[in-house]
Structures are given as structure tokens and as C-alpha cells.
Motif scaffolding. Structure first.
Motif, PDB file in Angstrom:
ATOM      1  N   ALA A  61      -5.303  22.637  -8.591  1.00 22.40           N
ATOM      2  CA  ALA A  61      -4.056  21.767  -8.290  1.00 22.40           C
ATOM      3  C   ALA A  61      -4.199  20.521  -9.334  1.00 22.40           C
ATOM      4  CB  ALA A  61      -4.351  21.083  -6.761  1.00 22.40           C
ATOM      5  N   ILE A  62      -5.479  20.092  -9.847  1.00 20.67           N
ATOM      6  CA  ILE A  62      -5.534  19.255 -10.614  1.00 20.67           C
ATOM      7  C   ILE A  62      -5.055  19.529 -11.983  1.00 20.67           C
ATOM      8  CG2 ILE A  62      -7.206  17.918 -12.130  1.00 20.67           C
ATOM      9  CD1 ILE A  62      -9.063  17.793  -9.405  1.00 20.67           C
ATOM     10  N   LEU A  63      -5.172  20.807 -12.547  1.00 19.64           N
ATOM     11  CA  LEU A  63      -4.768  21.334 -13.913  1.00 19.64           C
ATOM     12  C   LEU A  63      -3.248  21.294 -13.725  1.00 19.64           C
ATOM     13  CD1 LEU A  63      -7.471  24.083 -14.433  1.00 19.64           C
ATOM     14  CD2 LEU A  63      -6.880  21.886 -15.467  1.00 19.64           C
ATOM     15  N   GLU A  64      -2.630  21.688 -12.464  1.00 20.31           N
ATOM     16  CA  GLU A  64      -1.315  21.856 -12.419  1.00 20.31           C
ATOM     17  C   GLU A  64      -0.559  20.456 -12.008  1.00 20.31           C
ATOM     18  OE1 GLU A  64       0.477  24.410 -13.408  1.00 20.31           O
ATOM     19  OE2 GLU A  64      -1.121  25.973 -13.662  1.00 20.31           O
ATOM     20  N   ARG A  65      -1.583  19.443 -11.614  1.00 18.53           N
ATOM     21  CA  ARG A  65      -0.738  18.318 -11.274  1.00 18.53           C
ATOM     22  C   ARG A  65      -0.094  18.431 -10.000  1.00 18.53           C
ATOM     23  NH1 ARG A  65      -0.597  18.228 -16.783  1.00 18.53           N
ATOM     24  NH2 ARG A  65      -1.775  16.935 -17.863  1.00 18.53           N
ATOM     25  N   SER A  66      -0.447  19.200  -8.912  1.00 21.43           N
ATOM     26  CA  SER A  66       0.233  19.233  -7.923  1.00 21.43           C
ATOM     27  C   SER A  66      -0.540  18.230  -6.592  1.00 21.43           C
ATOM     28  CB  SER A  66       0.060  20.592  -7.279  1.00 21.43           C
ATOM     29  OG  SER A  66       0.637  20.793  -5.694  1.00 21.43           O
ATOM     30  N   GLN A  67       0.080  17.227  -6.609  1.00 19.90           N
ATOM     31  CA  GLN A  67      -0.477  16.151  -5.779  1.00 19.90           C
ATOM     32  C   GLN A  67      -0.664  16.479  -4.179  1.00 19.90           C
ATOM     33  OE1 GLN A  67      -1.714  13.286  -7.385  1.00 19.90           O
ATOM     34  NE2 GLN A  67      -2.926  12.956  -5.437  1.00 19.90           N
ATOM     35  N   PRO A  68       0.383  17.286  -3.714  1.00 20.56           N
ATOM     36  CA  PRO A  68       0.035  17.550  -2.127  1.00 20.56           C
ATOM     37  C   PRO A  68      -1.099  18.606  -2.116  1.00 20.56           C
ATOM     38  CG  PRO A  68       2.208  18.029  -2.795  1.00 20.56           C
ATOM     39  CD  PRO A  68       1.775  17.531  -4.142  1.00 20.56           C
ATOM     40  N   VAL A  69      -1.418  19.206  -2.943  1.00 19.58           N
ATOM     41  CA  VAL A  69      -2.466  20.344  -3.260  1.00 19.58           C
ATOM     42  C   VAL A  69      -3.709  19.898  -3.229  1.00 19.58           C
ATOM     43  CG1 VAL A  69      -3.175  22.685  -3.895  1.00 19.58           C
ATOM     44  CG2 VAL A  69      -0.750  22.360  -3.430  1.00 19.58           C
ATOM     45  N   ILE A  70      -3.647  18.656  -4.473  1.00 19.99           N
ATOM     46  CA  ILE A  70      -4.875  17.873  -4.708  1.00 19.99           C
ATOM     47  C   ILE A  70      -5.350  17.323  -3.376  1.00 19.99           C
ATOM     48  CG2 ILE A  70      -5.590  15.931  -5.937  1.00 19.99           C
ATOM     49  CD1 ILE A  70      -3.822  16.921  -8.117  1.00 19.99           C
ATOM     50  N   GLU A  71      -4.384  16.553  -2.723  1.00 14.01           N
ATOM     51  CA  GLU A  71      -4.839  15.829  -1.598  1.00 14.01           C
ATOM     52  C   GLU A  71      -5.358  16.685  -0.493  1.00 14.01           C
ATOM     53  OE1 GLU A  71      -1.405  13.586  -0.464  1.00 14.01           O
ATOM     54  OE2 GLU A  71      -1.449  12.400  -2.389  1.00 14.01           O
ATOM     55  N   SER A 149      -2.367  29.405  -7.320  1.00 12.82           N
ATOM     56  CA  SER A 149      -1.105  29.255  -8.517  1.00 12.82           C
ATOM     57  C   SER A 149      -0.027  29.491  -7.790  1.00 12.82           C
ATOM     58  CB  SER A 149      -1.739  30.174  -9.588  1.00 12.82           C
ATOM     59  OG  SER A 149      -2.721  29.799 -10.292  1.00 12.82           O
ATOM     60  N   PHE A 150       0.424  30.848  -7.168  1.00  9.75           N
ATOM     61  CA  PHE A 150       1.314  31.056  -6.396  1.00  9.75           C
ATOM     62  C   PHE A 150       1.894  29.963  -5.526  1.00  9.75           C
ATOM     63  CE2 PHE A 150       2.649  32.312  -2.057  1.00  9.75           C
ATOM     64  CZ  PHE A 150       3.684  32.827  -2.453  1.00  9.75           C
ATOM     65  N   GLN A 151       0.967  29.273  -4.633  1.00  8.97           N
ATOM     66  CA  GLN A 151       1.208  28.387  -3.711  1.00  8.97           C
ATOM     67  C   GLN A 151       1.759  27.246  -4.490  1.00  8.97           C
ATOM     68  OE1 GLN A 151      -2.214  26.123  -1.792  1.00  8.97           O
ATOM     69  NE2 GLN A 151      -1.069  26.490   0.178  1.00  8.97           N
ATOM     70  N   ILE A 152       1.216  26.672  -5.770  1.00 10.57           N
ATOM     71  CA  ILE A 152       1.554  25.478  -6.191  1.00 10.57           C
ATOM     72  C   ILE A 152       3.036  25.742  -6.993  1.00 10.57           C
ATOM     73  CG2 ILE A 152       1.445  24.303  -8.350  1.00 10.57           C
ATOM     74  CD1 ILE A 152      -1.589  24.280  -7.606  1.00 10.57           C
ATOM     75  N   ARG A 153       3.494  26.993  -7.512  1.00  7.19           N
ATOM     76  CA  ARG A 153       4.659  27.325  -7.821  1.00  7.19           C
ATOM     77  C   ARG A 153       5.703  27.647  -6.705  1.00  7.19           C
ATOM     78  NH1 ARG A 153       0.968  28.039 -11.278  1.00  7.19           N
ATOM     79  NH2 ARG A 153       1.289  28.461 -13.502  1.00  7.19           N
ATOM     80  N   LEU A 154       5.160  28.005  -5.624  1.00  7.02           N
ATOM     81  CA  LEU A 154       6.334  28.051  -4.527  1.00  7.02           C
ATOM     82  C   LEU A 154       6.348  26.755  -3.998  1.00  7.02           C
ATOM     83  CD1 LEU A 154       7.845  29.799  -2.510  1.00  7.02           C
ATOM     84  CD2 LEU A 154       5.672  29.850  -1.123  1.00  7.02           C
ATOM     85  N   LEU A 155       5.529  25.721  -3.938  1.00  5.17           N
ATOM     86  CA  LEU A 155       5.819  24.461  -3.345  1.00  5.17           C
ATOM     87  C   LEU A 155       6.678  23.768  -4.269  1.00  5.17           C
ATOM     88  CD1 LEU A 155       2.340  23.301  -2.536  1.00  5.17           C
ATOM     89  CD2 LEU A 155       4.285  23.663  -0.837  1.00  5.17           C
ATOM     90  N   ALA A 156       6.764  23.858  -5.649  1.00  2.00           N
ATOM     91  CA  ALA A 156       7.958  23.433  -6.653  1.00  2.00           C
ATOM     92  C   ALA A 156       8.947  23.678  -6.344  1.00  2.00           C
ATOM     93  CB  ALA A 156       7.049  23.510  -7.966  1.00  2.00           C
ATOM     94  N   ALA A 157       9.367  25.163  -6.177  1.00  2.00           N
ATOM     95  CA  ALA A 157      10.533  25.515  -5.955  1.00  2.00           C
ATOM     96  C   ALA A 157      11.143  25.123  -4.612  1.00  2.00           C
ATOM     97  CB  ALA A 157      10.389  27.180  -5.963  1.00  2.00           C
ATOM     98  N   LEU A 158      10.199  25.122  -3.670  1.00  2.39           N
ATOM     99  CA  LEU A 158      10.833  24.731  -2.237  1.00  2.39           C
ATOM    100  C   LEU A 158      11.253  23.289  -2.268  1.00  2.39           C
ATOM    101  CD1 LEU A 158       8.382  26.618   0.157  1.00  2.39           C
ATOM    102  CD2 LEU A 158      10.905  27.163  -0.194  1.00  2.39           C
TER     103      LEU A 158
END
Length: 165
Positions: A61-71, A149-158
């Protein structure tokens, strides 16, 4: 249908257009939540601890900069008793501070597969074995990396779909 972790992280309500679309794909909806449960909340974590599981997802999550997943994973790691110093060490890996050799090997592999998977070799798997991971442990780590990785990409799409809806 109850809200799952992906809807929660994406801020999607069950009655929203995107929430209804996701719910209409019941098999995919259930599979995503089931994968999260099996990977992050297994009845028996076996050879990969809950801390190692969440640290892996936290690092991605840090590498992908996905704030919700980081938190999410920061909160889960704190609930597991991980110290602020160790959180910083994970965030700034490999320069953030001392971690166990095993966790450092896991995070090295996580970084490789997240940022440059084509460069992964058999030698990288051997480094995990040298750090004490068994073949089933390595499979679990690989599944965690793939799912996160899938979850982060799905979150971005949603989120993009929700903004358009």
C-alpha cells in the motif's frame, strides 16, 4: 448484502450504483471478501504470522500510495502490537530501521514483486528459504502480494466509477 472490506475502503454504500453493480456479481464479491478473510484473518496463520501478513500488505500500500489500504493495515498492525518504530521501518524499508531478517526478506521480496516482478528469479525464492520460510510460507506471501495488488487496483477502479456515477 453486507458491506465488505473493498466496499468499505472504496467508500461504496451497498445501495449506491457501484455497490449494486458489485453485489450483482455475487461470486466475485464473495471471492474478494473470502480471499481477504483467508489471507488476513485465517483461523490458523500457520507459518506466516498475522504481523507478517499485514506488514506485507502495508508495504504494498505504501509503494502504491493507496491511503485507504495504508490506514487499514497500519491500524491492524497497531492492534497486533507492532511499535511505531517498526511501522516506520516498514514504511521506509530498507532504510527505516532494523527489522528481523525474516521480515526484511519478506519485504525485499514484496518490493521486488510490487515494483519489478519481471526481474524475480529462482534466487529470490531461495533468499526467502534462507530466511526460514518454507514452500507453503512462500506461497502464502505470494498470494498476499497478488491479492493486495489486486485489491489496490480494484479500489482505484471502483473509486473512479463512483466519481462518474
Amino acid at each position: 448484502m453486507p458491506t465488505d472490506i473493498i466496499n468499505q475502503l472504496a467508500g461504496i454504500g451497498p445501495d449506491s450504483p457501484v455497490g449494486q453493480l458489485r453485489a450483482s456479481r455475487e461470486v466475485a464479491f464473495d471471492a474478494a471478501q473470502g480471499s481477504f478473510n483467508e489471507l488476513f484473518e485465517p483461523a490458523d496463520p500457520k507459518g506466516v504470522s498475522r504481523e507478517e501478513r499485514d506488514a506485507t500488505a502495508y508495504r504494498i500500500a505504501i509503494l502504491e500510495r493507496s491511503q485507504p489500504v495504508i490506514e487499514l493495515h497500519r491500524s491492524r498492525l497497531r492492534a497486533l502490537g507492532v511499535t511505531d518504530a517498526d511501522l516506520v521501518a516498514i514504511e521506509q524499508f530498507p532504510d527505516g530501521g532494523a527489522l528481523s531478517p525474516r521480515l526484511a526478506a519478506i519485504l525485499t521480496h514484496t518490493d521486488l514483486l510490487t515494483t519489478n516482478p519481471r526481474n524475480a528469479t529462482k534466487a529470490d525464492l531461495e533468499k526467502l528459504q534462507e530466511a526460514g520460510l518454507t514452500t507453503p510460507d512462500i506461497i502464502t506471501i505470494s498470494e498476499l502480494i497478488a491479492f493486495s495488488s489486486f485489491q489496490i487496483r480494484l479500489l482505484a477502479a471502483l473509486r473512479a466509477l463512483s466519481e462518474e456515477a
